[in-house]
Design an enzyme around this catalytic site. Structure first.
Site, mmCIF file in Angstrom:
data_model
loop_
_atom_site.group_PDB
_atom_site.id
_atom_site.type_symbol
_atom_site.label_atom_id
_atom_site.label_comp_id
_atom_site.label_asym_id
_atom_site.label_seq_id
_atom_site.Cartn_x
_atom_site.Cartn_y
_atom_site.Cartn_z
ATOM 1 N N LEU A 1 0.817 -1.218 0.000
ATOM 2 C CA LEU A 1 0.000 0.000 0.000
ATOM 3 C C LEU A 1 0.847 1.263 0.000
ATOM 4 O O LEU A 1 0.364 2.343 -0.337
ATOM 5 C CB LEU A 1 -0.928 0.012 1.217
ATOM 6 C CG LEU A 1 -2.041 -1.037 1.228
ATOM 7 C CD1 LEU A 1 -2.870 -0.911 2.503
ATOM 8 C CD2 LEU A 1 -2.940 -0.893 -0.005
ATOM 9 N N ARG A 2 2.093 1.156 0.434
ATOM 10 C CA ARG A 2 3.051 2.284 0.456
ATOM 11 C C ARG A 2 2.692 3.357 1.486
ATOM 12 O O ARG A 2 3.357 4.388 1.546
ATOM 13 C CB ARG A 2 3.176 2.933 -0.924
ATOM 14 C CG ARG A 2 3.590 1.992 -2.044
ATOM 15 C CD ARG A 2 4.929 1.382 -1.820
ATOM 16 N NE ARG A 2 5.425 0.677 -3.004
ATOM 17 C CZ ARG A 2 6.277 -0.330 -2.937
ATOM 18 N NH1 ARG A 2 6.716 -0.780 -1.759
ATOM 19 N NH2 ARG A 2 6.701 -0.911 -4.029
ATOM 20 N N ASN B 1 5.983 -3.771 4.940
ATOM 21 C CA ASN B 1 7.213 -3.029 4.611
ATOM 22 C C ASN B 1 6.910 -1.568 4.310
ATOM 23 O O ASN B 1 7.217 -1.046 3.234
ATOM 24 C CB ASN B 1 7.906 -3.676 3.409
ATOM 25 C CG ASN B 1 8.282 -5.104 3.680
ATOM 26 O OD1 ASN B 1 7.496 -5.991 3.374
ATOM 27 N ND2 ASN B 1 9.435 -5.317 4.277
ATOM 28 N N HIS C 1 4.583 -15.718 -3.879
ATOM 29 C CA HIS C 1 4.940 -15.474 -5.286
ATOM 30 C C HIS C 1 5.997 -16.444 -5.833
ATOM 31 O O HIS C 1 7.091 -16.027 -6.220
ATOM 32 C CB HIS C 1 5.327 -14.021 -5.532
ATOM 33 C CG HIS C 1 6.313 -13.396 -4.594
ATOM 34 N ND1 HIS C 1 7.433 -14.041 -4.165
ATOM 35 C CD2 HIS C 1 6.357 -12.168 -4.033
ATOM 36 C CE1 HIS C 1 8.118 -13.250 -3.384
ATOM 37 N NE2 HIS C 1 7.476 -12.115 -3.274
ATOM 38 N N ASP D 1 0.547 -9.080 -6.087
ATOM 39 C CA ASP D 1 1.892 -8.570 -5.793
ATOM 40 C C ASP D 1 2.003 -7.109 -6.250
ATOM 41 O O ASP D 1 3.035 -6.684 -6.779
ATOM 42 C CB ASP D 1 2.965 -9.431 -6.443
ATOM 43 C CG ASP D 1 4.287 -9.371 -5.692
ATOM 44 O OD1 ASP D 1 4.315 -8.822 -4.576
ATOM 45 O OD2 ASP D 1 5.291 -9.869 -6.224
#
Length: 451
Positions: free
Chosen positions: A68-69, A99, A237, A310
Site C-alpha cells: 500500500l506504500r 514493509n 509469489h 503482488d
C-alpha cells in the site's frame, strides 16, 4: 433495511462448485438468498435491482499481497488510491505488506493502518505484521499482541527470513496462536546484487543474475522447519519449477503448506526485460519459459493455492533509472482478474479454478470472511463479463503510478460492478465518463525507455 438484487446472473461460487444462472438477493450487507426466479412478483419490491444480463457474479477477489506504500511512501501510493484500483479490479479485500515506513512491527502501527484504511477505502484491508522487529531478520515481534490487534499473519514482506533459528522460532511460536508465517523465499546471499534472472539474457545485458536455485534453496529449508515445528507456512509469489515441485512434495507429505504466485510469473518471461525495461523488474525476477509453464501447471493441479497481485507501485524516480538501480515491482490490482482469465481463455485453467485461486482459497488461507457465495456470508461481490476485453492504458489506471509492463495489452474480462457488504462502490458505467482518479502522476509520465 437495505436490499440489493442481481437478476439473471451467472452465479459462480468456487467454494461449492456452484455454476448456475439465477438471481441473488442482498439484505443488510449479507447474501440473503440465491437461486432461480427469486425476483418474480413482489420479491423485488424495495430492492435496487441490477440486471446482470448473464454476466458472471462471483465472490469479490481477495488479494493476499499488496504494497500500500502508506505510511511512508504516499507519493507512490496511498491506501485510498490502492483502494480505488482494487475496486476497479473487482478486489474487495486485500492483505497489505508490512514493509512501510515505519514497518508494521507492533500493535500500535497495525492499529494505525487499520484506522487509516477504514477512513480511506471501503475495501477490507488487513495488514500483516512483520516476523522480526524492523524486518531485519533478527529479533521476533510480539505475534500474539499483533494477532489480537488484527494481523492477517506474519511476514517480513519483501525480505526473506534468512536465519534458520529465527524461522524455526517463528513457526513454533506461530503454532501457539495458529498464526500463518509467510515467506519471501529467496536466499539473500545468492540474490545479493542480482538484478534479473540468471541466464543468457542477463549475460547479454551485462547484468548480474539471480539463480532460480535461490528460491528453492530457502524454500526447502523452510519446509524442513515446517516438518520440525508443525507450524503453518505460506510461500509467496513462487516463480520457479523447482519451487512448485518442492511444494507439491511437501503437500503430499501432509505438511501445513500453502503458496501463491502472481500473474506476471505465468504471463511473462525474462524476455520482457528486453533492452533494460525497468517495468519488467520484479522480485523474484521473471524467469524462463520452462518455469512459466511450471507455474501454470502448478495452478492447474492445485499445487499453487492462490493468485495474488503482488501490487507494488513505484514512482518514476524509482523506475526511470538504469536497470541495475531501479526498484522492483509492478502494478497488479487492476490486471489481476483479467490476466488470470487469460489462463481460462487459453485452456490452462477452468473458470471455477481461476476464481477459487482469486477468492475462496486466499480467504481460507488467511481466515478472512468472504470468498464465497453463500447465504449469510458478507455480500462482497464482483460482476464481470468474461467475453469482453479492455486495453491497458496506464493513464486510466487508478494507482498513483504507472509501472505496468502490460501497457496496450488487450486483456479479457471487464469488471462491471464491485460491491462490498452489499454496497456498490464501483460501477463501470458510471466510471466510464469520469477521469482516472489515481493520477497524481506527479507530472512525470515514465519514458518509453523506462517502461
Amino acid at each position: 433495511m437495505s436490499r440489493l438484487a442481481f437478476r439473471n446472473a451467472r452465479l459462480i461460487d468456487p467454494a461449492s462448485g456452484t455454476d448456475q444462472t439465477g438471481d441473488l438477493i442482498v439484505e443488510n450487507g449479507v447474501i440473503r438468498d440465491m437461486g432461480l426466479n427469486l425476483l418474480d412478483g413482489a420479491a423485488a419490491d424495495g430492492c435496487q435491482v441490477v440486471e446482470a444480463a448473464g454476466r458472471i457474479l462471483a465472490p469479490g477477489l481477495v488479494d493476499m499481497r499488496v504494497a500500500l506504500r502508506e505510511p511512508g511512501d504516499a507519493h507512490k501510493e496511498t491506501i485510498a488510491s490502492a483502494g480505488a484500483a482494487a475496486l476497479a479490479g473487482g478486489v474487495t479485500a486485500m492483505a497489505c505488506l508490512p514493509n512501510t515506513d515505519p514497518v508494521i512491527d507492533d500493535p500500535s502501527l497495525l492499529s494505525y493502518v487499520l484506522s487509516r484504511a477504514r477512513e480511506s477505502t471501503p475495501v477490507r484491508v488487513t495488514p500483516y505484521g512483520t516476523v522480526t522487529k524492523n524486518a531485519d531478520g533478527r529479533e521476533m515481534t510480539e505475534m500474539g499482541l499483533m494477532l489480537a490487534a488484527g494481523a492477517a499473519g506474519f511476514t517480513d514482506g519483501t525480505r526473506a527470513v534468512a536465519d534458520s533459528l529465527v524461522m524455526r522460532r517463528a513457526l513454533s511460536y506461530g503454532r501457539t496462536y495458529d498464526a500463518l508465517i509467510l515467506q519471501h523465499p529467496e536466499d539473500p546471499a545468492l540474490a545479493d546484487e542480482g538484478h534479473m534472472n540468471e541466464g543468457l539474457t542477463a549475460t547479454r545485458l551485462g547484468l548480474t543474475g539471480i539463480p532460480a536455485a535461490a528460491e528453492v534453496i530457502l524454500l526447502e529449508r523452510d519446509l524442513r522447519l515446517v516438518a520440525l515445528t508443525g507450524g503453518r507456512y505460506h510461500a509467496a509469489h513462487l516463480s520457479t519449477a523447482a519451487a512448485v515441485a518442492a511444494v507439491r512434495q511437501a503437500k503430499a507429505q501432509g505438511l501445513a503448506v500453502t503458496c501463491d504466485t502472481a500473474p506476471h510469473y505465468f504471463t511473462l518471461t525474462e524476455d520482457a526485460v528486453g533492452e533494460y525495461r525497468t517495468f519488467a523488474k520484479v522480485s523474484p525476477p521473471l524467469r524462463g519459459e520452462a518455469d512459466r509453464l511450471a507455474i501454470i501447471a502448478g495452478l492447474a493441479d492445485g499445487t499453487i493455492d492462490a493468485i495474488a497481485s503482488d501490487h507494488a507501485p513505484q514512482d518514476p524516480d524509482s523506475k526511470r533509472v538504469p536497470f541495475a538501480i531501479a526498484e522492483p515491482g509492478i502494478l497488479g490490482l487492476e490486471t489481476l482478474l483479467s490476466l488470470s482469465l487469460a489462463l481460462v481463455r487459453d485452456g490452462h485453467l477452468s473458470l471455477t479454478a481461476a476464481l477459487a485461486a482469486l477468492s475462496s482459497h486466499p480467504a481460507r488461507i488467511l481466515g478472512l470472511p468472504g470468498g464465497r457465495l453463500t447465504r449469510g456470508q458478507p455480500a462482497d461481490l464482483v460482476l464481470f463479463d468474461p467475453d469482453t476485453s479492455w486495453r491497458v492504458d496506464p493513464d486510466r489506471l487508478h494507482s498513483k503510478t504507472q509501472n505496468t509492463p502490460f501497457e496496450d495489452w488487450e486483456l479479457p474480462g471487464t469488471v462491471a460492478m464491485t460491491a462490498i457488504a452489499g454496497n456498490v462502490h464501483f460501477n463501470a458505467d458510471a466510471a466510464a465518463d469520469a477521469p482516472a482518479t489515481g493520477a497524481s502522476r506527479d507530472g512525470a509520465a515514465a519514458t518509453a525507455a523506462g517502461r
